[in-house]
Design a protein around this motif. Structure first.
Motif, PDB file in Angstrom:
ATOM      1  N   GLY A  61       0.833  -1.215   0.000  1.00  0.00           N
ATOM      2  CA  GLY A  61       0.000   0.000   0.000  1.00  0.00           C
ATOM      3  C   GLY A  61       0.856   1.249   0.000  1.00  0.00           C
ATOM      4  O   GLY A  61       0.629   2.178  -0.787  1.00  0.00           O
ATOM      5  N   SER A  62       1.854   1.270   0.875  1.00  0.00           N
ATOM      6  CA  SER A  62       2.653   2.498   0.954  1.00  0.00           C
ATOM      7  C   SER A  62       3.493   2.675  -0.311  1.00  0.00           C
ATOM      8  O   SER A  62       3.681   3.811  -0.767  1.00  0.00           O
ATOM      9  N   ALA A  63       3.958   1.581  -0.907  1.00  0.00           N
ATOM     10  CA  ALA A  63       4.723   1.727  -2.150  1.00  0.00           C
ATOM     11  C   ALA A  63       3.822   2.269  -3.255  1.00  0.00           C
ATOM     12  O   ALA A  63       4.226   3.149  -4.030  1.00  0.00           O
ATOM     13  N   SER A  64       2.567   1.787  -3.321  1.00  0.00           N
ATOM     14  CA  SER A  64       1.709   2.238  -4.423  1.00  0.00           C
ATOM     15  C   SER A  64       1.326   3.703  -4.239  1.00  0.00           C
ATOM     16  O   SER A  64       1.050   4.407  -5.197  1.00  0.00           O
ATOM     17  N   LEU A  65       1.302   4.177  -2.991  1.00  0.00           N
ATOM     18  CA  LEU A  65       0.984   5.586  -2.742  1.00  0.00           C
ATOM     19  C   LEU A  65       2.256   6.433  -2.582  1.00  0.00           C
ATOM     20  O   LEU A  65       2.201   7.575  -2.144  1.00  0.00           O
ATOM     21  N   LYS A  70       8.166   4.015   7.137  1.00  0.00           N
ATOM     22  CA  LYS A  70       8.689   4.518   8.421  1.00  0.00           C
ATOM     23  C   LYS A  70       8.070   5.862   8.805  1.00  0.00           C
ATOM     24  O   LYS A  70       8.013   6.200   9.977  1.00  0.00           O
ATOM     25  N   SER A  71       7.610   6.628   7.814  1.00  0.00           N
ATOM     26  CA  SER A  71       7.084   7.957   8.142  1.00  0.00           C
ATOM     27  C   SER A  71       5.565   7.939   8.389  1.00  0.00           C
ATOM     28  O   SER A  71       4.960   8.989   8.623  1.00  0.00           O
ATOM     29  N   LEU A  72       4.927   6.762   8.345  1.00  0.00           N
ATOM     30  CA  LEU A  72       3.460   6.721   8.430  1.00  0.00           C
ATOM     31  C   LEU A  72       2.947   6.743   9.873  1.00  0.00           C
ATOM     32  O   LEU A  72       3.549   6.156  10.765  1.00  0.00           O
ATOM     33  N   THR A  73       1.805   7.417  10.079  1.00  0.00           N
ATOM     34  CA  THR A  73       1.123   7.356  11.378  1.00  0.00           C
ATOM     35  C   THR A  73       0.347   6.027  11.418  1.00  0.00           C
ATOM     36  O   THR A  73       0.169   5.382  10.375  1.00  0.00           O
ATOM     37  N   ILE A  74      -0.177   5.682  12.606  1.00  0.00           N
ATOM     38  CA  ILE A  74      -0.937   4.419  12.708  1.00  0.00           C
ATOM     39  C   ILE A  74      -2.167   4.434  11.783  1.00  0.00           C
ATOM     40  O   ILE A  74      -2.368   3.495  11.015  1.00  0.00           O
ATOM     41  N   PRO A  75      -3.002   5.513  11.824  1.00  0.00           N
ATOM     42  CA  PRO A  75      -4.168   5.510  10.915  1.00  0.00           C
ATOM     43  C   PRO A  75      -3.742   5.407   9.443  1.00  0.00           C
ATOM     44  O   PRO A  75      -4.423   4.763   8.642  1.00  0.00           O
TER      45      PRO A  75
END
Ligand code: GLU
Length: 368
Positions: A61-65, A70-75
């Motif tokens: 998910g994070s790669a596609s966006l 490492k920089s993401l919040t929990i939500p």
């Protein structure tokens, strides 16, 4: 015992695939998924039943966006897991369907296996899929899981799934060749029969060959699996034809195999539950439970620790703090305080006619 004779009896397998085995720096790796799919399809064609537990949703998910995990919040992680889970499943679905194998997605939280009815429902669903030749692909339901209902990592989740479907073997595919006793050992340990304190320390404590986290959660999963009387193997996902060769009895990776007899479904469920208190027993009650295989009665209880309700799970121990087992308690702590050490006739005088004869019924009791 040689690997071959141990593996010979295996019919049902859970294969857990770590994030590093399905993703590269740019998200889901088609090549890596193809390798896993090929390996799983090979053993399914040989008649084994397989459930996959796959990580990789958050990474995909994070790669596609185009975000760094490492920089993401929990939500954000929870939202991106929802994006990535569809990408992950799409890859598996396309690749398995080319081999004529249908797949299904199951997302679980700790809550789903904590309650006995949900545990039973989840296991019925998995059974039905397996009987129809559909490959269940399981992940944690990251998008709804909060800390209290999280497994925490997919190693633990895969141990729960192994318990849910009473699989014979859990294979953790990872980027290590197995469990190494010492940093410089050329080969991983071939077989572990017992998780000792020194193994736990080497897996996660100071001086670990792998830093922290990764190996420790695998050892924790092994601990559970061995308590259920099931087996686990840690092996490198990159190894050629890794699953087929494991099933041929080749000595790949580290095998964890305890001496416990396989536990019944209810007892496996019990083994995984957190406890809300402790009942302390006199030696007569310990003997009756261990040797006589009896239920636990109030007369053998000398004290309690913690505050629990009827239906909660409590640990039982002797008065020297040796743990004996755990079970579902039929009385709340306050009631038990009134009747501990007493026989049925006296209990009736105190609590009335409608009482449970057993504080923990044998069927609800798991002895270590
Ligand atoms: N459920 C997480 C994911 O799919 C992975 C958790 C883990 O690897 O232990 O991204």
């Amino acid at each position: 015992m040689p690997r071959k004779s141990v593996i010979k009896h295996v019919k049902r397998i859970v294969v857990k695939v770590g994030s590093s085995s399905v993703t590269d720096g740019r998200g889901i790796s088609g090549g890596k998924i193809s390798k896993i799919v090929g390996d799983v399809a090979d053993i399914i064609k040989r008649g084994y039943q397989v459930v996959i537990v796959s990580s990789g949703a958050i990474a995909a998910g994070s790669a596609s966006l185009k975000k760094n995990v490492k920089s993401l919040t929990i939500p954000e992680k929870q939202a991106f897991a929802a994006v990535g889970q569809t990408i992950l499943m799409n890859e598996y679905r396309n690749k398995f369907s080319r081999r004529g194998l249908p797949v299904a997605q199951i997302l679980l939280t700790e809550d789903d296996v904590r309650h006995r009815t949900r545990f039973t429902n989840a296991s019925h669903t998995l059974e039905t899929l397996l009987h129809r030749g559909i490959i269940p692909i399981v992940n944690e339901n990251d998008s709804v899981a909060v800390n209290e209902i999280k497994f925490g990592d997919n190693d633990l989740l895969s141990a729960h799934v192994t318990s849910l479907i009473n699989a014979d073997l859990l294979i953790l595919l990872s980027d290590v060749n197995g469990f190494y006793r010492y940093r410089d050992d050329p080969e991983p340990v071939e077989e572990v029969e017992n998780i000792t304190d020194s193994i736990v320390e080497r897996a996660g404590g100071t001086g670990s060959a792998f830093g922290s986290g990764g190996m420790l959660s695998k050892i924790r999963a092994a601990e559970l699996i061995m308590r259920f009387g099931q087996m686990m193997i840690i092996a490198n996902a990159k190894e050629k034809n890794v699953l087929a060769r494991i099933m041929n009895g080749e000595r790949i990776g580290t095998l964890f195999r305890g001496r416990n007899k396989p536990l019944s479904g209810k007892k496996r469920w019990l083994a995984l539950r957190k406890t809300s208190g402790v009942l302390i027993l006199d030696d007569g009650a310990v003997q009756a439970i261990r040797v006589g295989k009896k239920s636990l009665l109030a007369s053998g209880i000398t004290g309690m620790i913690g505050d629990f309700d009827m239906g909660d799970i409590v640990e039982i121990s002797d008065d020297r703090n040796n743990k004996i087992g755990k079970g579902i308690v039929n009385y709340a702590c306050a009631e038990l305080d009134k009747i501990k050490g007493k026989k049925s006739a006296e209990i009736r005088k105190i609590l009335g006619e409608n009482i449970f004869e057993e504080v923990i019924h044998r069927d609800d009791l798991m002895v270590y």
